[in-house]
Design a protein around this motif. Sequence first.
Motif, PDB file in Angstrom:
ATOM      1  N   VAL A 228       0.952  -1.415   0.357  1.00  0.00           N
ATOM      2  CA  VAL A 228      -0.252  -0.156   0.079  1.00  0.00           C
ATOM      3  C   VAL A 228       0.583   1.332   0.248  1.00  0.00           C
ATOM      4  CG1 VAL A 228      -1.466   1.073   1.356  1.00  0.00           C
ATOM      5  CG2 VAL A 228      -1.903  -1.301   0.818  1.00  0.00           C
ATOM      6  N   ARG A 229       0.971   1.875  -0.663  1.00  0.00           N
ATOM      7  CA  ARG A 229       1.507   2.983  -0.964  1.00  0.00           C
ATOM      8  C   ARG A 229       1.300   4.100   0.565  1.00  0.00           C
ATOM      9  NH1 ARG A 229       1.300   4.895  -6.767  1.00  0.00           N
ATOM     10  NH2 ARG A 229      -0.321   4.070  -7.785  1.00  0.00           N
ATOM     11  N   GLY A 230       2.292   4.539   1.148  1.00  0.00           N
ATOM     12  CA  GLY A 230       2.163   5.167   2.176  1.00  0.00           C
ATOM     13  C   GLY A 230       2.166   4.559   3.432  1.00  0.00           C
TER      14      GLY A 230
ATOM     15  N   ASP B 180      -5.486   3.494  -7.674  1.00  0.00           N
ATOM     16  CA  ASP B 180      -4.986   1.992  -7.248  1.00  0.00           C
ATOM     17  C   ASP B 180      -4.404   2.781  -5.921  1.00  0.00           C
ATOM     18  OD1 ASP B 180      -4.131   0.078  -7.220  1.00  0.00           O
ATOM     19  OD2 ASP B 180      -3.619   0.344  -9.045  1.00  0.00           O
ATOM     20  N   PRO B 181      -4.898   2.013  -4.870  1.00  0.00           N
ATOM     21  CA  PRO B 181      -3.911   2.557  -3.672  1.00  0.00           C
ATOM     22  C   PRO B 181      -2.624   2.190  -3.499  1.00  0.00           C
ATOM     23  CG  PRO B 181      -6.050   1.398  -3.163  1.00  0.00           C
ATOM     24  CD  PRO B 181      -5.441   1.172  -4.545  1.00  0.00           C
TER      25      PRO B 181
ATOM     26  N   LEU C  85       5.943  -4.555  -8.507  1.00  0.00           N
ATOM     27  CA  LEU C  85       6.446  -5.533  -7.427  1.00  0.00           C
ATOM     28  C   LEU C  85       8.210  -5.184  -7.332  1.00  0.00           C
ATOM     29  CD1 LEU C  85       6.351  -8.612  -6.633  1.00  0.00           C
ATOM     30  CD2 LEU C  85       7.685  -9.167  -7.725  1.00  0.00           C
ATOM     31  N   GLU C  86       9.121  -4.438  -8.095  1.00  0.00           N
ATOM     32  CA  GLU C  86       9.765  -3.311  -7.787  1.00  0.00           C
ATOM     33  C   GLU C  86       9.649  -2.282  -6.443  1.00  0.00           C
ATOM     34  OE1 GLU C  86       9.325  -4.454 -10.648  1.00  0.00           O
ATOM     35  OE2 GLU C  86      10.307  -6.344 -10.613  1.00  0.00           O
ATOM     36  N   ALA C  87       8.367  -1.821  -6.412  1.00  0.00           N
ATOM     37  CA  ALA C  87       8.369  -0.696  -5.751  1.00  0.00           C
ATOM     38  C   ALA C  87       7.810  -1.164  -4.627  1.00  0.00           C
ATOM     39  CB  ALA C  87       7.514   0.629  -6.472  1.00  0.00           C
ATOM     40  N   THR C  88       6.984  -2.780  -4.320  1.00  0.00           N
ATOM     41  CA  THR C  88       6.253  -2.776  -3.698  1.00  0.00           C
ATOM     42  C   THR C  88       7.558  -3.695  -2.412  1.00  0.00           C
ATOM     43  OG1 THR C  88       4.531  -3.702  -3.918  1.00  0.00           O
ATOM     44  CG2 THR C  88       5.816  -4.835  -2.795  1.00  0.00           C
ATOM     45  N   HIS C  89       8.981  -3.884  -2.952  1.00  0.00           N
ATOM     46  CA  HIS C  89       9.999  -4.716  -2.509  1.00  0.00           C
ATOM     47  C   HIS C  89      10.584  -3.656  -1.726  1.00  0.00           C
ATOM     48  CE1 HIS C  89       9.400  -8.519  -3.989  1.00  0.00           C
ATOM     49  NE2 HIS C  89       9.672  -8.572  -5.308  1.00  0.00           N
ATOM     50  N   LEU C  90      10.293  -2.268  -2.827  1.00  0.00           N
ATOM     51  CA  LEU C  90      11.457  -1.006  -2.077  1.00  0.00           C
ATOM     52  C   LEU C  90      10.353  -0.419  -0.947  1.00  0.00           C
ATOM     53  CD1 LEU C  90      12.345   0.656  -5.764  1.00  0.00           C
ATOM     54  CD2 LEU C  90      13.680  -0.197  -3.982  1.00  0.00           C
ATOM     55  N   SER C  91       8.969  -0.998  -0.875  1.00  0.00           N
ATOM     56  CA  SER C  91       8.581  -0.059   0.266  1.00  0.00           C
ATOM     57  C   SER C  91       8.830  -1.311   1.232  1.00  0.00           C
ATOM     58  CB  SER C  91       7.456  -0.305   0.071  1.00  0.00           C
ATOM     59  OG  SER C  91       6.406   0.136   1.090  1.00  0.00           O
TER      60      SER C  91
END
Length: 429
Positions: A239-241, A284-285, A290-296
Amino acid sequence: MGLSECPSPPFLAPPPPPLDLSLGAGLRLRSSRELLRALLVLGACAVPALVRRAGTFVAGPSRSGALAAAARLRGEGLGPALALPCESPGGRGRGGEAWFEANHEAALECVGLAAATGPGAMMQLKVTAMMDAELCATIQQRMQEPGTKVTPELIMAAMGGQIAPSLPFLTLQQNQHFGVSLRRLDSVAQAAAAQGVTLMVDAEQSHLQGALRLLTLALIGRHNRGAEPRVWSTVQAYVRGAEQVLSMEASWARRYGARYGVKLVRGAYLEEERLRAHKLGVPDPLHPTLEATHLSYGACLELALALVVQDQARLMVATHNEASVMQAVQRMEALRIPRRAGGVCFGQLYGMCDHVTLALGGAGFAAFKSVPVGPEEAALPYLARRAQEHRQGALRRTALERRLLARELRRRLLRWPWAKGAGPRNGAK
């Protein structure tokens, strides 16, 4: 005094064994039947039609088998985290108020079951097993409107009986359900705290999370006043944030003198979230890749570990992703966080990613298996979402796990006498 009489200095103690996820040595603790089942499940996770029917090949243990499963995990150096997977689909659950009450009784039973598994017991719970999901969505929507003020402090007061459990923007019927639901949630948290069980409140769909966070923080404020947090939050890195959410929760708990615990996950509602955003025409929340989720996840992990070092948090690294596990392990070593008693533990789903969990336990880390308990109709959707995670890529790296499982099965087969041409012997296993 001779050399043999000298006590060994602490610095001569052998170092803890390094963590190696590529060996799969811990799989020798599993039966051949379990290895074969896991191999079939991982293969099936790549087939969409089978994923949607995950219950036909995966099922959590019943309540009667939970203690046996927990005892076995303890014997392997692991801990059980019992999961009550019930959640409301909306519309006052599946059977009105009686459905929520039945879940309440099941949750209290699960607390007692978790306590019976031994010290350091954990349990997972979804808020929407106790409160209608549609009501949670309404509360979240109204919270975002100007002039609406609903705070964790207000919910704490309602849970404690200092004020009437009602919100001005809800109908009489909604407020009645809201009040009863608050009492249900609070009684489960109170039972967990009294019996020394850590209650991890699951995160659910993003359009509910503002309301769920409000309720979770209220439980944290009421029940985390002791030496260790008894109610933990869950942060979803897809989730963003997510970083801001984790930081906000930890700051709120610190400000109110409450201990903070968090389970860090990637998220299990990806397809549902994408479909809902597209259908409603809303942003889209979730992170776009997938790469952005890994970084998060990595950023949230760094933040949580920093809080652990400052004794401001306890953390469960709940992931099947080996890179995230290794990041956590390496950072723990760099920050000198003790492996078993340093406020950090790891979690994977029962029956999946055994080579990771067993390797962690064997290397001295606190590692848990999430064990779904309860009726099959409740457990199957929960397990199906975990199977979808494999197919969607959050757990894409299953090739190594399948290879390790196959290698261990092959090793056992080659040890059988008939495999060497000598013919089977009675009692060969």
